[in-house]
Design a protein around this motif. Structure first.
Motif, mmCIF file in Angstrom:
data_model
loop_
_atom_site.group_PDB
_atom_site.id
_atom_site.type_symbol
_atom_site.label_atom_id
_atom_site.label_comp_id
_atom_site.label_asym_id
_atom_site.label_seq_id
_atom_site.Cartn_x
_atom_site.Cartn_y
_atom_site.Cartn_z
ATOM 1 N N ARG A 154 -7.676 -10.393 4.368
ATOM 2 C CA ARG A 154 -7.576 -10.088 2.939
ATOM 3 C C ARG A 154 -6.290 -9.321 2.687
ATOM 4 N NH1 ARG A 154 -9.749 -5.504 0.094
ATOM 5 N NH2 ARG A 154 -10.501 -4.769 2.083
ATOM 6 N N PRO A 155 -5.423 -9.848 1.790
ATOM 7 C CA PRO A 155 -4.188 -9.115 1.473
ATOM 8 C C PRO A 155 -4.464 -7.978 0.486
ATOM 9 C CG PRO A 155 -4.238 -11.183 0.270
ATOM 10 C CD PRO A 155 -5.470 -11.155 1.137
ATOM 11 N N VAL A 156 -3.845 -6.840 0.717
ATOM 12 C CA VAL A 156 -3.947 -5.685 -0.177
ATOM 13 C C VAL A 156 -2.526 -5.219 -0.461
ATOM 14 C CG1 VAL A 156 -4.772 -3.313 -0.425
ATOM 15 C CG2 VAL A 156 -6.165 -4.983 0.805
ATOM 16 N N THR A 157 -2.179 -5.077 -1.745
ATOM 17 C CA THR A 157 -0.838 -4.637 -2.116
ATOM 18 C C THR A 157 -0.941 -3.331 -2.887
ATOM 19 O OG1 THR A 157 -0.105 -6.922 -2.238
ATOM 20 C CG2 THR A 157 1.283 -5.289 -3.306
ATOM 21 N N LEU A 158 -0.109 -2.374 -2.486
ATOM 22 C CA LEU A 158 -0.066 -1.069 -3.139
ATOM 23 C C LEU A 158 1.362 -0.807 -3.593
ATOM 24 C CD1 LEU A 158 -1.887 0.908 -0.316
ATOM 25 C CD2 LEU A 158 -2.946 0.123 -2.415
ATOM 26 N N GLU A 159 1.509 -0.196 -4.758
ATOM 27 C CA GLU A 159 2.814 0.256 -5.208
ATOM 28 C C GLU A 159 2.680 1.733 -5.504
ATOM 29 O OE1 GLU A 159 5.710 -2.255 -7.485
ATOM 30 O OE2 GLU A 159 5.195 -0.784 -9.035
ATOM 31 N N MET A 160 3.567 2.533 -4.920
ATOM 32 C CA MET A 160 3.424 3.979 -5.075
ATOM 33 C C MET A 160 4.777 4.660 -5.131
ATOM 34 S SD MET A 160 1.900 4.588 -1.262
ATOM 35 C CE MET A 160 1.079 3.027 -1.214
ATOM 36 N N ASN A 161 4.769 5.817 -5.790
ATOM 37 C CA ASN A 161 5.986 6.627 -5.847
ATOM 38 C C ASN A 161 6.014 7.562 -4.637
ATOM 39 O OD1 ASN A 161 4.389 8.893 -6.414
ATOM 40 N ND2 ASN A 161 4.609 8.640 -8.615
ATOM 41 N N ARG A 162 7.020 8.393 -4.593
ATOM 42 C CA ARG A 162 7.215 9.283 -3.447
ATOM 43 C C ARG A 162 6.013 10.212 -3.231
ATOM 44 N NH1 ARG A 162 12.596 11.411 -1.497
ATOM 45 N NH2 ARG A 162 11.987 12.811 0.162
ATOM 46 N N ASP A 163 5.466 10.809 -4.292
ATOM 47 C CA ASP A 163 4.333 11.726 -4.162
ATOM 48 C C ASP A 163 3.088 11.000 -3.670
ATOM 49 O OD1 ASP A 163 5.924 13.814 -5.035
ATOM 50 O OD2 ASP A 163 5.317 13.577 -7.142
ATOM 51 N N LEU A 165 3.016 8.246 -1.928
ATOM 52 C CA LEU A 165 3.250 7.886 -0.529
ATOM 53 C C LEU A 165 3.012 9.094 0.377
ATOM 54 C CD1 LEU A 165 4.105 5.871 1.627
ATOM 55 C CD2 LEU A 165 6.484 6.485 1.148
ATOM 56 N N GLY A 166 3.453 10.255 -0.050
ATOM 57 C CA GLY A 166 3.205 11.481 0.718
ATOM 58 C C GLY A 166 1.717 11.737 0.904
ATOM 59 N N MET A 167 0.938 11.521 -0.159
ATOM 60 C CA MET A 167 -0.520 11.712 -0.052
ATOM 61 C C MET A 167 -1.128 10.671 0.886
ATOM 62 S SD MET A 167 -1.628 12.973 -3.923
ATOM 63 C CE MET A 167 -2.154 11.366 -4.337
ATOM 64 N N LEU A 168 -0.641 9.420 0.828
ATOM 65 C CA LEU A 168 -1.144 8.377 1.721
ATOM 66 C C LEU A 168 -0.856 8.732 3.175
ATOM 67 C CD1 LEU A 168 -2.330 5.538 2.280
ATOM 68 C CD2 LEU A 168 0.000 4.654 2.024
ATOM 69 N N LYS A 182 4.335 6.055 12.190
ATOM 70 C CA LYS A 182 5.735 6.453 12.338
ATOM 71 C C LYS A 182 6.622 5.605 11.440
ATOM 72 C CE LYS A 182 9.491 7.010 15.653
ATOM 73 N NZ LYS A 182 10.457 6.507 14.742
ATOM 74 N N CYS A 183 6.356 4.320 11.374
ATOM 75 C CA CYS A 183 7.157 3.436 10.531
ATOM 76 C C CYS A 183 6.999 3.815 9.059
ATOM 77 C CB CYS A 183 6.748 1.988 10.757
ATOM 78 S SG CYS A 183 7.735 0.832 9.809
ATOM 79 N N ILE A 184 5.786 4.121 8.642
ATOM 80 C CA ILE A 184 5.547 4.515 7.254
ATOM 81 C C ILE A 184 6.261 5.828 6.955
ATOM 82 C CG2 ILE A 184 3.782 5.211 5.589
ATOM 83 C CD1 ILE A 184 1.908 3.195 6.953
ATOM 84 N N ARG A 185 6.251 6.762 7.924
ATOM 85 C CA ARG A 185 6.953 8.036 7.731
ATOM 86 C C ARG A 185 8.453 7.786 7.602
ATOM 87 N NH1 ARG A 185 5.508 11.015 12.130
ATOM 88 N NH2 ARG A 185 3.659 11.783 11.118
ATOM 89 N N ASP A 186 8.992 6.833 8.365
ATOM 90 C CA ASP A 186 10.406 6.487 8.257
ATOM 91 C C ASP A 186 10.722 5.931 6.868
ATOM 92 O OD1 ASP A 186 10.713 7.308 10.845
ATOM 93 O OD2 ASP A 186 10.707 5.283 11.688
ATOM 94 N N ILE A 187 9.820 5.138 6.321
ATOM 95 C CA ILE A 187 10.000 4.605 4.971
ATOM 96 C C ILE A 187 10.045 5.754 3.969
ATOM 97 C CG2 ILE A 187 8.955 3.196 3.148
ATOM 98 C CD1 ILE A 187 7.684 1.541 5.472
ATOM 99 N N TYR A 188 9.166 6.733 4.155
ATOM 100 C CA TYR A 188 9.094 7.885 3.258
ATOM 101 C C TYR A 188 10.436 8.614 3.223
ATOM 102 C CZ TYR A 188 7.511 12.350 1.381
ATOM 103 O OH TYR A 188 7.371 13.484 0.637
#
Length: 191
Positions: A154-163, A165-168, A182-188
């Motif tokens: 099942r595909p799930v798409t999220l769009e989020m701002n910096r704040d 993303l920080g909470m995620l 680690k990859c998500i933290r690099d994106i942040y």
């Protein structure tokens, strides 16, 4: 890794190498969800309390050695009071069935939730304006997750701002369920 008790070492020393190998394989079988060793086979050797203590100690040794990727030297040091031939037997069973133990532990962890993350992709966007604000300049992350739930992808798409993303990231770190953190933290840091 927790030190093995002296009592456990004495208990293991009561077995011949052949019987020690058989017991270790049966303990691994139990750890992997198959039939455990039978107390009746060893009732003449150990009391019920000794039997339970030995099973717990061997199970903990196998589990911790695999989870923490413990070297042969450390495992042997944990078994330093056991005869060297029996310590080698325990180590040989551990190494022979290490991948099987790892898979069983991962399956047990994965079975906590029916949904597992299969893959992810991300895009970084810059929102320049919106219908309400003429100059926005807000970075947005579009995160696409492929989640397998009950055998269905099942595909799930999220769009989020910096704040957001920080909470995620904080939520994922506290849950410690995503190996790609680690990859998500690099994106942040790119935002």
């Amino acid at each position: 890794m927790a030190e093995l008790t002296e009592n456990m070492v004495v208990l293991l020393s009561a077995l011949a190498n052949k019987d020690c190998r058989k017991l270790c394989h049966r303990v691994v079988d139990s750890l992997c969800g198959r039939e455990p060793p039978h107390r009746g086979d060893y009732s003449a050797t150990w009391s019920l309390q000794e039997w339970l203590q030995l099973l717990d100690s061997l199970t903990a040794l196998f589990r911790l050695a695999v989870v923490n990727n413990i070297s042969d030297e450390v495992v042997l040091s944990q078994l330093s009071d056991v005869s060297s031939s029996q310590a080698e037997v325990v180590l040989s069973v551990l190494r022979a069935r290490e991948e099987e133990i790892r898979c069983a532990l991962l399956d047990r962890t994965n079975s906590i939730s029916s949904a597992t993350l299969q893959d992810f992709d991300w895009q970084l966007k810059l929102a320049l304006s919106s219908d309400k604000i003429s100059s926005l300049h807000t970075p947005l992350l579009s995160l696409s997750l492929d989640v397998r739930e009950n055998g269905v992808l099942r595909p799930v798409t999220l769009e989020m701002n910096r704040d957001e993303l920080g909470m995620l990231i904080s939520s994922l770190e506290s849950a410690n369920k995503v190996k790609h953190i680690k990859c998500i933290r690099d994106i942040y840091t790119l935002l």
